[in-house]
Design an enzyme around this catalytic site. Structure first.
Site, PDB file in Angstrom:
ATOM      1  N   ARG A  88      73.785  16.789 135.844  1.00  0.00           N
ATOM      2  CA  ARG A  88      75.109  16.200 135.686  1.00  0.00           C
ATOM      3  C   ARG A  88      76.161  17.278 135.452  1.00  0.00           C
ATOM      4  O   ARG A  88      77.317  17.120 135.846  1.00  0.00           O
ATOM      5  CB  ARG A  88      75.119  15.191 134.539  1.00  0.00           C
ATOM      6  N   ASP A 148      74.706  33.359 109.711  1.00  0.00           N
ATOM      7  CA  ASP A 148      75.231  32.597 108.574  1.00  0.00           C
ATOM      8  C   ASP A 148      74.550  33.073 107.297  1.00  0.00           C
ATOM      9  O   ASP A 148      73.365  33.402 107.304  1.00  0.00           O
ATOM     10  CB  ASP A 148      74.985  31.097 108.767  1.00  0.00           C
ATOM     11  N   VAL A 186      78.550  38.276 107.430  1.00  0.00           N
ATOM     12  CA  VAL A 186      79.229  39.122 108.406  1.00  0.00           C
ATOM     13  C   VAL A 186      80.316  39.941 107.712  1.00  0.00           C
ATOM     14  O   VAL A 186      81.169  39.407 107.009  1.00  0.00           O
ATOM     15  CB  VAL A 186      79.841  38.274 109.534  1.00  0.00           C
ATOM     16  N   ASP A 209      84.863  30.126 107.570  1.00  0.00           N
ATOM     17  CA  ASP A 209      85.697  29.320 106.677  1.00  0.00           C
ATOM     18  C   ASP A 209      86.729  30.155 105.926  1.00  0.00           C
ATOM     19  O   ASP A 209      87.279  29.706 104.925  1.00  0.00           O
ATOM     20  CB  ASP A 209      84.813  28.563 105.674  1.00  0.00           C
ATOM     21  N   CYS A 269      98.404  39.108 115.468  1.00  0.00           N
ATOM     22  CA  CYS A 269      99.764  38.833 115.958  1.00  0.00           C
ATOM     23  C   CYS A 269     100.248  37.455 115.519  1.00  0.00           C
ATOM     24  O   CYS A 269     101.440  37.240 115.309  1.00  0.00           O
ATOM     25  CB  CYS A 269      99.815  38.878 117.484  1.00  0.00           C
ATOM     26  N   CYS A 281      87.776  22.818 102.801  1.00  0.00           N
ATOM     27  CA  CYS A 281      87.054  21.546 102.787  1.00  0.00           C
ATOM     28  C   CYS A 281      86.663  21.144 101.372  1.00  0.00           C
ATOM     29  O   CYS A 281      86.525  19.959 101.068  1.00  0.00           O
ATOM     30  CB  CYS A 281      85.805  21.644 103.654  1.00  0.00           C
TER      31      CYS A 281
END
Length: 338
Positions: free
Chosen positions: A6, A54, A104, A124, A168, A180
């Site tokens: 598809r 993560d 990270v 986040d 920028c 959140c």
């Protein structure tokens, strides 16, 4: 190719595009709501290699919107990267999924990104996003910024050498200070942002760069608001990240959040890369019902969350009491202060 029939019938992709997708390598930084939504769509689309990075583990509050996780993952507190890999392998065993349980940083970002064709931002906090921005620009890898909180979301695609970068655009992005954990989030906002991000990834992987959206897109799915802001005029030739003479400032330790354990105390100090004047009245309003025991004086604001007491000073510096784990303290700071 029956599995992707598809998708192949969609003429802008076709068989040639599907082969390009299969040869593609996408790096997703963050395996929360946006990360899991992007990861599932890309794995179902047949991307060849997916690397997920993560630092966190699955909690009960994640299950409302982070679609790859189960109650058992939360009970076991499985690292999100590991739980994601397990679930994605059940969805499509043909895709190679690399799971990295890492925070990270400016020091390791280029190692994670050097083999990627596209980077998806599912983080986040703006500190990490600016690190992603500079690493992507330095390595000439397109990346897709995404963020959502409450019912609001926004996304933007950065193509090195062509578009303005995140540095920028910083003054055009109004989300800092809300998270959140302070104002909540609904899953349809997540799915909207992730759908736009994955769509951009598929365009880039199949060579349809001319179809990549040039605007900063934002929406509020609850208030039925939608806007696209043309940002080409904001490209700054003097930008230290993407200008004529880039120095990639956010890959430098000097521009990273500083953490230190206070001697003799169960406390970590967090100092942001750049001092910022905190508005205590607005901060207390934003924290609202998310935290306990908010107190303030002209010099600091203090609040309690779980076993931790957080004290924030006017310049953005904070003390996280109740831990000596610098990574945990940094996560708490970003969770409540953005």
């Amino acid at each position: 190719m029956e599995r992707y029939s598809r998708q192949i019938l969609f003429s802008p992709i076709g068989e040639a595009g599907q082969k390009k997708i299969r040869n593609g390598h996408v790096l997703i930084i963050g395996a929360g709501a946006l990360g899991t939504a992007n990861a599932e769509m890309l794995v179902r689309a047949g991307v060849g290699t997916l690397t997920i990075v993560d630092r966190d583990y699955v909690e009960w509050s994640n299950l409302q919107r982070q679609q790859l996780y189960t109650e058992e993952d939360a009970k076991q507190r499985l690292p999100k990267a590991v739980a994601s890999k397990q679930r994605l392998g059940e969805i499509n065993h043909e895709v190679k999924v690399n799971a990295m349980i890492e925070d990270v940083t400016a020091e390791n970002i280029c190692d994670f990104s050097k083999l990627a064709d596209v980077i998806v931002d599912a983080t986040d906090n703006f500190e990490t996003r600016l690190v992603i921005n500079d690493a992507a620009l330095k390595q000439k890898i397109p990346w897709i910024y995404g963020a959502c909180v409450g019912s609001y979301g926004l996304t933007y695609t950065v193509i090195p050498g062509l578009t303005p970068c995140l540095n920028c655009l910083l003054k055009q992005i109004p989300m800092e200070g809300q998270t959140c954990d302070t104002v909540g989030i609904i899953s349809p906002a997540v799915q909207m942002v992730a759908s736009y991000q994955t769509g951009e990834v598929l365009k880039l992987l199949t060579g349809a760069e001319d179809q990549v959206r040039k605007e900063l897109l934002s929406f509020d799915i609850w208030r039925n608001q939608f806007s696209q802001i043309k940002v080409n005029a904001l490209k700054n030739t003097g930008c230290p990240s993407c200008g004529d003479h880039p120095i990639y400032p956010f890959l430098s330790q000097d521009n990273s959040v500083k953490t230190s354990v206070l001697c003799g105390r169960d406390t970590v100090q967090i100092r942001p890369a750049a001092s910022k004047e905190m508005n205590f009245k607005e901060l207390a309003k934003t924290l609202g019902r998310a935290v306990d025991e908010i107190t303030a004086n002209p010099y600091l604001i203090s609040f309690q969350t779980g076993h931790h007491r957080i004290v924030v000073f006017r310049d953005g510096r904070a003390l996280i009491h109740g831990t000596k784990d610098m990574a945990e303290a940094k996560g708490i700071y970003q969770r409540y202060l953005g």
